[in-house]
Design a protein around this motif. Structure first.
Motif: not given
Ligand code: EPU
Length: 420
Positions: A255-262, A190-192, A227-231, A22-26
């Motif tokens: 999904c993108r595990p590398d965006h969920c490290e924390a 990552p949305e940026i 463009h394809e929106i990031v998961p 959502k926060n990339a699509a917007l």
């Protein structure tokens, strides 16, 4: 109004597919205002905020066509420079049309977003940056009026604090400015980066997105692009917690595990067993959960958008955890509802001290915002008996078919009309 009725105590198992963020699509939708032509966006999440942003674009003169997860946005000319209060008040992210409108069309009138359940959320940094780039800004009758003669001018902008939509708004505006803009202390979500990738396909010159210094060399115009929106990393995290909190075994796919490290680090520390693949994560509860401390921070720190869901998990972990919310001033409202389900939580300023209990008990509870809704549903999945979460319209703003996806994993979740 609808509510969600959950019969708790079922172990979730199976696979769930993640939707676009959502926060990339917007911001990506808002950025279509930066130029004429057609943009085709795929993997768009079916959530209400995206529909609201499409309405804002349609009001401003764009043609938006949708077919399942594909959005085609075409723009020939702008019909209005004004994003009205009726739409903005339902979604603060509407403010992201400000940068593109003023940069491409010389003028923007956007209702100033009002209060919000999670804190004050001002947009002073967006406005100060646009001013520095040469826009004249006035606030009148609840509206922000921005205007520029000719093009915006590139500038060096230091953000006092890291702001996600602020970075996005100014990065978009800078694409069409005369000269070079440098954003310092920029947010790194990552949305940026996803927005920057899309803008680059359209001919923008951006370097450093994903770091705290972003350099944008202005160009005279942008073209259309696909463009394809990031998961969605927050949806990903929510299903990982759903798997663990029910003592289950869930595979979160696409999904993108590398965006969920924390989050992954905290789940491991709490005792969950994780198997990370390139585009999927498998989670298994792995025995009794341990309490872990959590502090929310801008990316790559622990996301504030996962704080409430993590608190639901800590409510049944062994021991005490301190959960510190440092991004928003009042994002702990869900604590009062979790307490109604038997959670042992004390609030001290921006901290919640959560002492795990053996079992939560189902109860009628009320959602106050999007992520608080997810937290209460997760708590309901783990609780004994029935949990009724009212005001689920918050949930539909940002989770695609959460009830259907949970049902697919074996949860018993039903949507019902709210009793009056
Ligand atoms: N802030 C200011 N002045 C500004 C801008 C921000 O003081 O001009 C403060 C805020 O009050 C807050 C902090 O800076 O204390 C960070 O806010 P930020 O601007 O980063 O938040 P946002 O851009 O309004 C986005 C997401 C939120 C997410 C936050 C933090 C979108 C559309 N929204 O909001 O998402 O919580 O970043 O990561 O991208 C959600 O999806 O549930 C959600 C609330």
């Amino acid at each position: 109004m609808e509510c969600m009725v959950i019969q708790g105590g079922r172990r979730l198992a199976g696979e769930v597919r993640i939707s676009g963020a959502k926060n990339a699509a917007l911001p990506i939708l808002a950025s279509t205002l930066l130029g004429k032509g057609t943009c085709t966006l795929t993997n768009m999440p079916a959530v209400r905020d995206v529909v609201t942003m499409s309405k804002v674009l349609a009001h401003l003169g764009a043609r938006v066509e949708t077919e399942q997860d594909r959005y085609t946005v075409s723009l020939d000319a702008i019909a209005s420079c004004e994003a009205p209060y009726d739409l903005v008040k339902t979604m603060r992210a509407s403010v992201m049309v400000l940068g593109p409108l003023v940069a491409r069309w010389g003028e923007a009138v956007v209702a100033l977003p009002g209060g919000c359940a999670i804190g004050a959320r001002p947009i002073n940094l967006h406005l100060a940056a646009l001013e520095k780039m040469g826009a004249e800004i006035r606030i009148e009758h609840g509206n922000v009026h921005a205007r520029v003669r000719g093009r915006l001018k590139g500038a060096r902008i230091y953000f006092d604090l890291q702001t996600v939509t602020g970075t996005e708004n100014i990065m978009m505006a800078a694409c069409l400015a005369e000269g070079t803009t440098v954003l310092e202390n920029a947010a790194r979500e990552p949305e940026i980066s996803d927005l920057a990738n899309f803008l680059s396909k359209r001919g923008a010159r951006i370097q450093g997105a994903g770091t705290d210094v972003i350099t944008i060399e202005g160009v005279p115009e942008l073209r259309g692009a696909d463009h394809e929106i990031v998961p969605d990393r927050i949806e990903t995290g929510t299903y990982l917690v759903a798997g663990v909190i029910t003592g289950g075994e869930v595979r979160v796919a696409r999904c993108r595990p590398d965006h969920c490290e924390a989050l992954l680090a905290k789940l491991r520390e709490a005792g969950a067993e994780l198997k990370v693949e390139k585009e999927a994560i498998q989670v298994r509860a792995g025995g009794k959960l341990k309490a872990v401390d959590v502090k929310t921070l801008p990316y790559p720190g622990f996301p504030t958008d996962m704080q409430a869901q993590m608190m639901a998990l800590m409510a049944i972990a062994r021991g005490s955890s301190v959960i510190a919310e440092t991004v928003f001033e009042s994002r702990l409202i869900h604590v009062l509802e979790l307490q109604r389900m038997g959670a042992d939580i004390k609030i001290e300023g921006h901290h919640a001290v959560v002492t795990g209990v053996e079992r939560l008990g189902g109860a009628p509870v009320m959602a106050s915002d999007l992520r608080a809704s997810a937290c209460l549903i997760l708590a309901g999945l783990a609780a004994e008996g029935e949990t009724r979460v009212s005001r689920v319209y918050h949930l539909d703003r940002g989770y695609e078919r959460l009830d259907a996806k949970l049902t697919g994993l074996g949860a018993q979740v039903l949507r019902e009309a709210e009793r009056t």
